[in-house]
Write an enzyme that holds these catalytic residues in place. Structure first.
Site, PDB file in Angstrom:
ATOM      1  N   TYR A   1      18.865  68.039 113.120  1.00  0.00           N
ATOM      2  CA  TYR A   1      19.831  68.083 112.017  1.00  0.00           C
ATOM      3  C   TYR A   1      20.499  69.456 111.924  1.00  0.00           C
ATOM      4  O   TYR A   1      21.717  69.572 111.801  1.00  0.00           O
ATOM      5  CB  TYR A   1      19.105  67.743 110.723  1.00  0.00           C
ATOM      6  CG  TYR A   1      19.956  67.622 109.493  1.00  0.00           C
ATOM      7  CD1 TYR A   1      20.761  66.505 109.277  1.00  0.00           C
ATOM      8  CD2 TYR A   1      19.922  68.607 108.509  1.00  0.00           C
ATOM      9  CE1 TYR A   1      21.519  66.391 108.120  1.00  0.00           C
ATOM     10  CE2 TYR A   1      20.667  68.494 107.352  1.00  0.00           C
ATOM     11  CZ  TYR A   1      21.472  67.388 107.166  1.00  0.00           C
ATOM     12  OH  TYR A   1      22.219  67.275 106.026  1.00  0.00           O
TER      13      TYR A   1
ATOM     14  N   LYS B   1      24.434  70.342 112.439  1.00  0.00           N
ATOM     15  CA  LYS B   1      25.186  70.901 111.317  1.00  0.00           C
ATOM     16  C   LYS B   1      25.800  72.256 111.645  1.00  0.00           C
ATOM     17  O   LYS B   1      26.893  72.584 111.172  1.00  0.00           O
ATOM     18  CB  LYS B   1      24.282  71.006 110.084  1.00  0.00           C
ATOM     19  CG  LYS B   1      23.918  69.657 109.468  1.00  0.00           C
ATOM     20  CD  LYS B   1      25.154  68.828 109.147  1.00  0.00           C
ATOM     21  CE  LYS B   1      24.855  67.624 108.299  1.00  0.00           C
ATOM     22  NZ  LYS B   1      26.058  66.797 108.036  1.00  0.00           N
TER      23      LYS B   1
END
Length: 302
Positions: A160, A164
């Protein structure tokens, strides 16, 4: 009375619930015509359709369009439908996302790739699908949903966080490439109680982090007077800004043992006094050669 985003056409991905729903409702409240994209479909009873119906019931204009952001052809088809119906796309909010949290040691490569596919490539697909339209109309506002997990790291979120932070790099370059066409690109790092944060935060924390509290920061990034290449952080009624900075550092010059010098002077290199936010990545080279007193550009390229 005209509203801030009157008649602007906005696409919000992953808008059937959570942050996406809050963004869609707020954009509509500001006068935008909203495309509610959700992987769950647009049929009666679907989450996306419910959000679109809610907007219409409140006097706004909205349509629900299904589509998986990992499918580029589906995103192209979605944008084509928007153009056919409303003639343009002014705003794209890349919001769709998933979590597959585990420590890196226990995380499968499939889960790593899946999170990259949804967050990073999903945003690439949607942005690519609207890019030529925005260039042709010489106007566009694009928001990437980044995260403090990418900016600063979080245990168990290597996939993640990588996705990001990659979106920040995508934003930096697209903002430069889109500038001459009136396209502004920004990032939003939200803190909100959504399905993705259930089981992670306490009930007291979740109660204070309504998704709707993030959406005002989004609005600031998508209007005519929006900035570009900015990272806003928002949650719980607060809004902050993050920057990728460069310290003044040191100049070593010609030395026989530069590695030893770097190790010895690392505190000076890390000292943040006088740090700056470069306008482009090229400025690192410009800055370093400038300290060496070397002319950077070839004649005729200045």
């Amino acid at each position: 009375m005209s509203k801030y985003l009157q008649d602007r056409v906005a696409i919000v991905t992953g808008a059937g619930s959570g942050l996406g729903r809050a963004h869609a409702l707020e954009l509509a409240r500001q006068g935008a015509r909203v495309v509610v994209n959700d992987i769950g479909g647009a049929h009666v009873g679907s989450a996306g359709r419910a959000v679109a119906d809610e907007i219409v019931a409140n006097g706004g204009s909205a349509m629900a369009l299904p589509g998986d952001v990992t499918d580029y052809e589906a995103m192209q088809d979605m944008v084509a439908q928007v153009i056919e119906a409303w003639g343009r796309v002014d705003i794209l909010v890349n919001n769709a996302g998933i979590l597959r949290d585990k420590s890196f040691a226990k995380m499968s490569l499939d889960d790593f790739r899946l999170v990259l596919d949804v967050h990073l490539m999903g945003s690439v697909h949607c942005t690519k699908a609207v890019w030529e339209t925005m260039r042709a109309q010489r106007y566009g506002r694009i928001v990437m949903t980044t995260s403090s997990s990418g900016l600063y790291g979080n245990f168990g979120q290597a996939n993640y966080g990588a996705a990001k932070m990659a979106l920040v790099g995508l934003m930096q370059t697209l903002a430069l490439e889109g500038e001459r066409y009136g396209i502004r690109v920004n990032c939003l790092a939200p803190t909100a109680a959504t399905a993705m944060t259930q089981g992670v935060l306490t009930e007291a924390a979740l109660a204070h982090l309504a998704p709707a509290a993030v959406s005002p920061a989004l609005v600031a990034l998508v209007g005519e007077d929006a900035p570009t290449r900015r990272i806003l952080l928002a949650g719980g009624g607060s809004v902050e800004s993050a920057n990728i900075t460069m310290t003044p550092g040191i100049y070593l010059g010609e030395t026989t043992d530069a590695a030893t010098a770097v190790r010895a002077r690392l505190p000076e290199i890390l000292d943040r006094a006088g740090e700056c936010v470069p306008d482009t990545g090229f400025e690192q080279c410009q800055f370093e050669l400038g300290k060496a007193g070397v002319e950077m550009m070839l004649p005729g390229n200045v």
